[in-house]
Motif scaffolding. Structure first.
Motif, PDB file in Angstrom:
ATOM      1  N   LEU A  85      -7.644   9.655 -48.642  1.00  0.00           N
ATOM      2  CA  LEU A  85      -7.679   8.744 -47.493  1.00  0.00           C
ATOM      3  C   LEU A  85      -6.347   8.636 -46.753  1.00  0.00           C
ATOM      4  O   LEU A  85      -6.317   8.504 -45.537  1.00  0.00           O
ATOM      5  N   GLY A  86      -5.268   8.704 -47.476  1.00  0.00           N
ATOM      6  CA  GLY A  86      -3.957   8.589 -46.833  1.00  0.00           C
ATOM      7  C   GLY A  86      -3.557   9.824 -46.052  1.00  0.00           C
ATOM      8  O   GLY A  86      -2.556   9.812 -45.327  1.00  0.00           O
ATOM      9  N   LYS A  87      -4.344  10.908 -46.172  1.00  0.00           N
ATOM     10  CA  LYS A  87      -3.975  12.174 -45.520  1.00  0.00           C
ATOM     11  C   LYS A  87      -4.989  12.607 -44.454  1.00  0.00           C
ATOM     12  O   LYS A  87      -4.928  13.727 -43.965  1.00  0.00           O
ATOM     13  N   VAL A  88      -5.914  11.712 -44.105  1.00  0.00           N
ATOM     14  CA  VAL A  88      -6.975  12.080 -43.162  1.00  0.00           C
ATOM     15  C   VAL A  88      -6.393  12.547 -41.821  1.00  0.00           C
ATOM     16  O   VAL A  88      -6.823  13.556 -41.260  1.00  0.00           O
ATOM     17  N   VAL A  89      -5.399  11.838 -41.312  1.00  0.00           N
ATOM     18  CA  VAL A  89      -4.796  12.221 -40.027  1.00  0.00           C
ATOM     19  C   VAL A  89      -3.991  13.509 -40.178  1.00  0.00           C
ATOM     20  O   VAL A  89      -4.108  14.444 -39.377  1.00  0.00           O
ATOM     21  N   ASP A  90      -3.182  13.587 -41.237  1.00  0.00           N
ATOM     22  CA  ASP A  90      -2.316  14.763 -41.429  1.00  0.00           C
ATOM     23  C   ASP A  90      -3.117  16.061 -41.560  1.00  0.00           C
ATOM     24  O   ASP A  90      -2.751  17.097 -41.002  1.00  0.00           O
ATOM     25  N   VAL A  91      -4.211  15.997 -42.313  1.00  0.00           N
ATOM     26  CA  VAL A  91      -4.986  17.215 -42.605  1.00  0.00           C
ATOM     27  C   VAL A  91      -5.565  17.840 -41.338  1.00  0.00           C
ATOM     28  O   VAL A  91      -5.734  19.058 -41.263  1.00  0.00           O
ATOM     29  N   ARG A 128     -13.543  13.571 -34.242  1.00  0.00           N
ATOM     30  CA  ARG A 128     -13.497  12.430 -35.167  1.00  0.00           C
ATOM     31  C   ARG A 128     -13.691  12.927 -36.592  1.00  0.00           C
ATOM     32  O   ARG A 128     -14.566  13.744 -36.859  1.00  0.00           O
ATOM     33  N   VAL A 129     -12.847  12.460 -37.501  1.00  0.00           N
ATOM     34  CA  VAL A 129     -12.990  12.792 -38.913  1.00  0.00           C
ATOM     35  C   VAL A 129     -13.106  11.487 -39.699  1.00  0.00           C
ATOM     36  O   VAL A 129     -12.421  10.508 -39.403  1.00  0.00           O
ATOM     37  N   GLU A 130     -14.015  11.502 -40.661  1.00  0.00           N
ATOM     38  CA  GLU A 130     -14.218  10.315 -41.499  1.00  0.00           C
ATOM     39  C   GLU A 130     -14.355  10.764 -42.949  1.00  0.00           C
ATOM     40  O   GLU A 130     -15.115  11.684 -43.253  1.00  0.00           O
ATOM     41  N   SER A 131     -13.586  10.160 -43.822  1.00  0.00           N
ATOM     42  CA  SER A 131     -13.646  10.509 -45.247  1.00  0.00           C
ATOM     43  C   SER A 131     -13.967   9.268 -46.067  1.00  0.00           C
ATOM     44  O   SER A 131     -13.421   8.187 -45.815  1.00  0.00           O
ATOM     45  N   SER A 139     -11.046   6.762 -41.168  1.00  0.00           N
ATOM     46  CA  SER A 139     -11.461   7.612 -40.048  1.00  0.00           C
ATOM     47  C   SER A 139     -10.344   7.695 -39.012  1.00  0.00           C
ATOM     48  O   SER A 139      -9.468   6.831 -38.937  1.00  0.00           O
ATOM     49  N   ALA A 140     -10.398   8.771 -38.224  1.00  0.00           N
ATOM     50  CA  ALA A 140      -9.435   8.957 -37.139  1.00  0.00           C
ATOM     51  C   ALA A 140     -10.124   9.651 -35.983  1.00  0.00           C
ATOM     52  O   ALA A 140     -10.953  10.541 -36.190  1.00  0.00           O
ATOM     53  N   GLU A 141      -9.780   9.219 -34.759  1.00  0.00           N
ATOM     54  CA  GLU A 141     -10.357   9.830 -33.558  1.00  0.00           C
ATOM     55  C   GLU A 141      -9.250  10.421 -32.704  1.00  0.00           C
ATOM     56  O   GLU A 141      -8.142   9.856 -32.607  1.00  0.00           O
TER      57      GLU A 141
END
Length: 619
Positions: A85-91, A128-131, A139-141
């Motif tokens: 979860l802490g890497k959703v934006v980075d990935v 948009r990615v959601e984990s 999630s991040a958009e």
């Protein structure tokens, strides 16, 4: 003398990750395209997201992947472990960030360079990615790679896994649309390579129990198989093989770590060599390689540690080693085929006998053709020195180190006026022109001897370089460019018959197209609109009213080179020629090109669509 441009620190600039991808998309996803070709960028975007979900399944996490494509929006949902979860934006937004650099987490993965989802993000107008994992969801958009929103849900009942939604950016992908046929083919390959995996696409389920055996059964009808499919599996290799009773050419489906290597590579070269070597040793005869492989229909999939591909789109394997303590790719495949294929032939004498008869038949046919083939090759060599039929380009499909190789196109035109317009307006780097002198021969029911006896067919075969196999095809796109009249339609049909009869894999692998050319030009003093249908013409008249000038194009030769450049450039419109899986090639050719004239006449009358050129007041 003109003043030299100063070269200073001001000329040097560093692009951030998304700017570089958007400025040079071809480096990351191959050609852009509009969705009419299976290797167009919009399918690569889907594949890059999907590869991550497949890797989760391979690692034993999540047996189902759900995909929906409605209009421009694509959604991919897996039930794997979920991105930390802490890497959703980075990935999805930091280059060289991913979980696949350490081979403990992903042993034999497809995506090893941490670029895939970043490219999708950067090239999407919305992403948009959601984990979800451990009852939490992040999630991040993004818009064009720029983060616009992110959130974390502390307590959720959602199932674990990752969900990615994106809309390809129409500033980069012009007038695009997803073709379900290409998506379905890609998804079927994924399930064949991952038995036990279920993929649901727009509500339709895809699943395979028998891997590559199912792939072959999909591509060749049971009554056309010379012998039952040979299916061999090892730790890092799987093979399926049969020979066709009717097909002239060799047909290969090759994969590395789940990636369809459409341009082959070291593994396919080793496999072709291993088939020949094993057959020669089994029968104790030094048969010609081409006789052994003639009409073969086969598939190979291998898994390699840290594979090296010859392009970012991973269509050709460059690796020579399997990785770790394993031997070279060539040695590994040769040893496997020698042992297991040889064993199979010993245990199945009926198959061995049928295979030998096929080889001997191919040998006889080759010897019968040898004299005429030599004459034809000599003729083709002389013609190529001063060949007026082919105006070649500089880059070819086999040049995998040139990132424009996927754009390579051969236009097959009729007559000097049409070929002249295309030749003058084409891109000389990637677009070649082959000119027909008139209607080609109807080759239905004829033997391959005609390919060598007929000068045009022989020169076309030589231009494409497909005599032995599709591996050396010189152009990714083979485009039939004829007038949109009865004669033009007839030429299209005759050329399609040629490919179906002798080189069906050109169509099966998605290389053959029909060029759409405009029927009308509607313009006023400020704007020109080219129209490909009556509906487009009416819309253009409405837009440019009160009284625009309207021109009806009767043939390609009427369109000036200055105008033609618009129709074969980035706005090119191509209709792919696709095979109906339900109707075998033999039946297809017999119906449309055979001697059943009354039946065909009834079909034409029942399906005839008449369009009249209506002269309106606006003209």
């Amino acid at each position: 003398m003109s003043e030299q441009t100063n070269y200073t620190e001001d000329n040097i600039r560093s692009l951030d990750w998304k700017e570089h991808i958007r400025m040079r998309p071809g480096m990351y996803i191959g050609k852009l395209g509009d969705g009419s070709s299976p290797d167009d960028g919009i399918y690569i975007l889907l594949k890059e997201v999907l590869d991550n979900s497949i890797d989760e399944y391979v690692m034993g996490a999540g047996k189902t992947i759900e995909i929906s494509i409605h209009g421009e929006r694509v959604i991919v949902r897996d039930y794997g472990r979920g991105i930390p979860l802490g890497k959703v934006v980075d990935v999805v937004s930091k280059m060289n960030t991913g979980g696949k650099y350490d081979s403990k987490a992903f042993k034999k993965s497809v995506g090893l360079n941490g670029v895939g989802t970043k490219a999708v993000n950067a090239l999407s107008s919305y992403f948009r990615v959601e984990s979800t994992r451990d009852s939490k969801s992040a999630s991040a958009e993004f818009e064009q790679g720029n983060l616009i929103n992110q959130e974390l849900l502390e307590d959720t009942s959602r199932r674990k896994g990752t969900k990615v939604s994106f809309i390809p950016d129409d500033l980069i992908f012009k007038n695009y649309k997803y073709r379900n046929e290409y998506v379905v083919k890609m998804l079927k390959n994924y399930v064949y390579l991952n038995p036990g995996l279920t993929i649901v696409f727009n509500g339709e389920k895809f699943y395979s129990e028998n891997g590559l055996k199912d792939l072959l059964a999909e591509n060749i009808k049971a009554d056309d198989m010379l012998y039952p499919i040979i299916h061999l599996k090892g730790d890092d290799i799987e093979i399926a093989m049969t020979h066709s009773k009717t097909q002239y050419s060799e047909e290969y489906h090759s994969f590395v770590n789940g990636q369809n290597t459409t341009q082959g590579g070291t593994h396919l070269a080793a496999f072709r060599e291993a088939i020949v070597k094993t057959v020669r040793e089994f029968y104790g005869k030094n048969y010609e390689a081409s006789d052994i492989r003639k009409s073969v229909v086969t598939a190979i999939a291998i898994k390699v540690m840290e594979p090296v591909f010859e392009s970012q789109t991973k269509t050709k394997l460059g690796s020579t080693d399997m990785g770790g303590e394993l031997p070279t790719v060539r040695t590994y495949i040769n040893d496997f085929v020698k042992r297991y294929f040889d064993n199979y032939l010993h245990k199945n004498p009926d198959t061995a006998e049928k295979l030998q008869r096929k080889i001997l038949q191919a040998e006889r046919e080759r010897k019968e053709l040898s004299g005429i083939r030599k004459l034809a090759k000599d003729r083709a060599k002389k013609a190529s020195l001063h060949n007026k039929k082919l105006r070649d380009c500089r880059v070819h499909f086999g040049d995998t180190k040139n990132d424009r190789n996927l754009e390579t196109t051969l236009f097959i035109t009729e007559g000097d006026s049409a070929s002249g317009s295309i030749t003058k307006s084409r891109d000389v780097n990637t677009q070649a022109v082959f000119s027909l002198k008139g209607k080609p021969l109807n080759c239905y029911g004829l033997s391959k001897k005609i390919v060598y006896e007929n000068e045009e067919f022989n020169l076309l075969q030589a231009a494409l370089n497909i005599e032995e196999s599709l591996e050396d095809l010189r152009y990714n796109n083979v485009v039939i460019a004829t007038d949109a009249d009865v004669d033009g339609m007839h030429i299209r049909l005759l050329l399609i018959t040629f490919f179906l009869q002798f080189f069906p894999e050109v169509i099966k692998e998605g290389h053959l197209y029909i060029l759409q050319t405009p029927l009308f030009r509607v313009r006023n003093k400020k704007e020109t609109i080219y129209c490909y249908s009556e509906d487009e013409r009416r819309d253009a008249i409405e837009k440019l009213k009160p009284k625009p000038e309207i021109t009806r194009f009767k043939g390609l030769g009427e369109i000036s080179p200055d105008e033609f450049v618009h129709f074969i450039g980035e706005d090119i419109r191509l209709d792919p020629v696709m095979l109906d899986k339900e109707m075998p090639i033999e039946d297809l050719l017999a119906f449309y090109m055979g001697k059943n004239t009354p039946t065909r006449q009834e079909f034409i009358i029942d399906n005839l669509k008449v369009e009249l050129d209506v002269v309106e007041d606006t003209l």
